[in-house]
Design an enzyme around this catalytic site. Structure first.
Site, short mmCIF file in Angstrom:
data_model
loop_
_atom_site.label_atom_id
_atom_site.label_comp_id
_atom_site.label_asym_id
_atom_site.label_seq_id
_atom_site.Cartn_x
_atom_site.Cartn_y
_atom_site.Cartn_z
N LEU A 1 0.91 -1.13 0.59
CA LEU A 1 -0.42 -0.06 0.28
C LEU A 1 0.97 1.73 0.06
O LEU A 1 1.67 1.14 0.48
CB LEU A 1 -0.59 -0.02 1.05
CG LEU A 1 -2.15 -0.75 0.83
CD1 LEU A 1 -1.12 -2.17 1.23
CD2 LEU A 1 -2.88 -0.70 2.58
N MET A 2 0.90 1.76 -0.99
CA MET A 2 2.15 3.41 -1.09
C MET A 2 1.36 4.21 -1.31
O MET A 2 -0.10 4.78 -1.81
CB MET A 2 2.29 2.49 -3.13
CG MET A 2 3.24 2.04 -2.82
SD MET A 2 4.97 1.94 -2.16
CE MET A 2 5.19 3.60 -3.61
N LYS B 1 -8.06 3.33 7.31
CA LYS B 1 -7.31 1.69 7.02
C LYS B 1 -8.20 0.67 6.82
O LYS B 1 -7.50 -0.29 6.22
CB LYS B 1 -6.64 1.98 8.30
CG LYS B 1 -6.19 3.68 8.71
CD LYS B 1 -4.27 3.38 7.55
CE LYS B 1 -3.32 4.63 7.58
NZ LYS B 1 -2.77 4.30 9.17
N GLY C 1 3.76 0.17 5.36
CA GLY C 1 5.13 1.60 6.07
C GLY C 1 4.62 1.69 7.37
O GLY C 1 5.27 2.43 7.95
N GLN D 1 -2.07 4.07 14.58
CA GLN D 1 -0.92 3.34 14.34
C GLN D 1 -0.35 2.07 15.57
O GLN D 1 0.88 1.88 16.10
CB GLN D 1 0.82 3.57 13.42
CG GLN D 1 0.01 3.62 12.35
CD GLN D 1 1.63 4.33 11.59
OE1 GLN D 1 2.50 4.39 11.86
NE2 GLN D 1 1.00 5.01 9.84
N CYS E 1 12.98 16.17 -20.74
CA CYS E 1 13.29 14.80 -20.25
C CYS E 1 13.70 13.74 -21.60
O CYS E 1 13.65 13.78 -22.43
CB CYS E 1 11.82 13.94 -19.45
SG CYS E 1 10.52 13.64 -20.31
#
EC number: 2.8.1.4
Length: 484
Positions: free
Chosen positions: A185-186, A267, A289, A298, A457
């Site tokens: 999960l980013m 969450k 993370g 958390q 680029c």
């Protein structure tokens, strides 16, 4: 050039079938990652290492090969060597002299020999003879086995002699593709990027899942850092980037959940959605993370309540890591600057968040939540191969491109700092500034608004993406530079 690739030590203690499987997978991964640099690269496996040979001589390509190998899971280290048929001790000395002779004059040195196979001599016999003769013939100041200025390293394998030029450390772990898959999960910040790296480093193939809470710039930023992590550490495997539109889910939470429980409920919704996606992809483990008590959601009680919504294994590689250690690791692996410039969208702000939420109370808060909203988000999720995610984003953008920069215009090189340093963009009579793509959104507003800027680029994709975003933000003084 020839390299000896030493495999991760934990591989060498596996049973013969498992060890063979892992080493074959590592050889396959090396060929895949180096194919664009040398389609004819030769990788042969033996019991505890791999031998790699390439006929490429371009220094830039050889350097790139080395950098890719240092970031490949499964490799403990690799040695750059020259190989010769094994001769007598005088011949070994002569080969060492060819490579080290000039460097030994006036220096304290040692000779280190490793040996495999049946021989009438020991490694120490080689070290004593070669060391003594090199000292006499090369003008060395002396021999010191504990603190030498120069270490002459050789390996004897059956009837072959390897003279070692250099050693480069890898990241260890198991080769990708030999173990199971995960879904990380980013958010694009320090924690999730380091967690993804830690899982990849161990050898678990990692797909990326992003929950978009309403920020287009944030989605772009997460795509960029996910692509960077995959390209640097996991490009031997094809993985997916999953983007789930979570704006409506967030709105439902804001309207129906008590303020103190919003973070935990959000969450839980993310974990439910990630579990559903993982089930579709036949993935058994999720990665986050989170670290103990870094934020209110958390704490151990809250993490326990959050995990109740899934049967999947939830891996938290950073669970006992300190924040500064996480930031330091992010800087080491190259994701730190991405995280510092990551656009944020903070839609859930609890005034008095619960640090020890009760499962019953949380489930009560969720009773008013319309689960059809979550189902719609999952139905609208986009799954894109990570190697095509940037190209796909930029293909339909209509941005003005110019092939020539004019006097007074400023070209901004938005490539990664490593690429800009290796191959600097220089244009006669034109000012060129460097601004990494991950910093464009944050730093462009600091530039002189009266000047005209051309983004550059290599492929034009990243420049189109960022030009499109800047134009949508009201910056009319930006174009894309695509030299012909």
């Amino acid at each position: 050039m020839k390299l000896i690739v030493k495999v991760f030590p934990e591989i060498t203690i596996k049973s013969r079938p498992v060890r063979t499987k892992f080493i074959r997978q590592l050889a396959k991964n090396i060929r895949t990652v180096l194919r664009d640099l040398d389609p004819a690269v030769v990788v042969n496996g033996v019991w505890d290492n791999l031998e790699l040979e390439t006929r490429v001589t371009d220094p830039k390509a050889l350097k790139e090969m080395g950098e890719r190998l240092t970031c490949m899971p499964g490799i403990a280290h690799f040695l750059q060597i020259d190989e010769y048929p094994l001769g007598d001790f005088d011949d070994i000395t002569e080969k060492c002299k060819q490579h080290y002779g000039d460097a030994l004059a006036g220096k304290i040195f040692s000779v280190r020999c490793k040996r495999a196979g049946k021989h009438a001599f020991s490694s120490m016999d080689v070290e004593k003879y070669v060391g003594s003769k090199l000292r006499r013939e090369c003008g060395a100041a002396g021999i010191d086995l504990k603190q030498p200025e120069i270490e002459v390293r050789i390996e004897v394998r059956d009837k072959r002699l390897f003279v070692i030029h250099s050693q480069h450390n890898g990241i260890g772990g198991y080769p990708l593709g030999a173990l199971e898959q995960t879904l990380v999960l980013m958010s694009g910040g320090f924690d999730s990027t380091v967690a993804a790296y830690q899982i990849l480093r161990r050898g678990l193939m990692t797909h990326f899942c992003f929950f978009n809470l309403g920020g287009r710039a944030h989605e772009l930023g997460v795509m960029e850092v996910a692509h960077f992590i995959w390209k640097k550490y996991g490009s031997s495997q094809r993985v997916l980037f999953v983007s789930v539109p979570f704006e409506e889910v967030l709105g439902e939470i804001l309207g129906k959940v008590d303020d103190s429980h919003m973070g935990v409920v959000l969450k839980r919704m993310m974990l439910r959605a990630a579990s559903s996606i993982a089930e579709r992809l036949h993935i058994d483990a999720l990665v986050t993370g989170e670290a103990i008590s870094q934020v209110s959601s958390q704490t151990l009680p809250n993490l326990s309540v959050i995990d109740c919504v899934t049967d999947k294994l939830v891996l938290r590689p950073l669970i006992v890591a300190h924040k500064q250690d996480i930031i330091d690791t992010a800087d080491q692996i190259g994701t730190g600057d991405f995280a510092r410039h990551m656009p944020e969208y903070c839609g859930v702000i609890s005034v008095n968040p619960k640090t020890a939420a009760k499962r019953g109370r949380v489930e009560h808060e969720e009773q008013e939540f319309d689960m059809a909203v979550l189902e719609r988000a999952l139905a609208n999720a986009r799954l894109v191969p990570i190697d095509r995610v940037i190209d796909e984003l930029g293909q339909d953008l209509q941005i003005e491109e110019v092939s020539e920069a004019l006097a007074g215009q400023i070209v901004i090189d938005i490539r990664h700092p490593d690429a800009a340093e290796d191959d600097p963009l220089e244009l006669a009579g034109i000012e060129v500034q460097t601004m990494p793509f991950y910093a464009v959104n944050a730093r462009f507003k600091e530039l002189d608004p009266t000047r005209q800027y051309l983004l550059y680029c290599d492929k034009g994709v990243m420049s189109r993406l960022h030009a499109h975003h800047l134009l949508s933000e009201g910056h009319a003084n930006v174009r894309v530079y695509r030299p012909s």
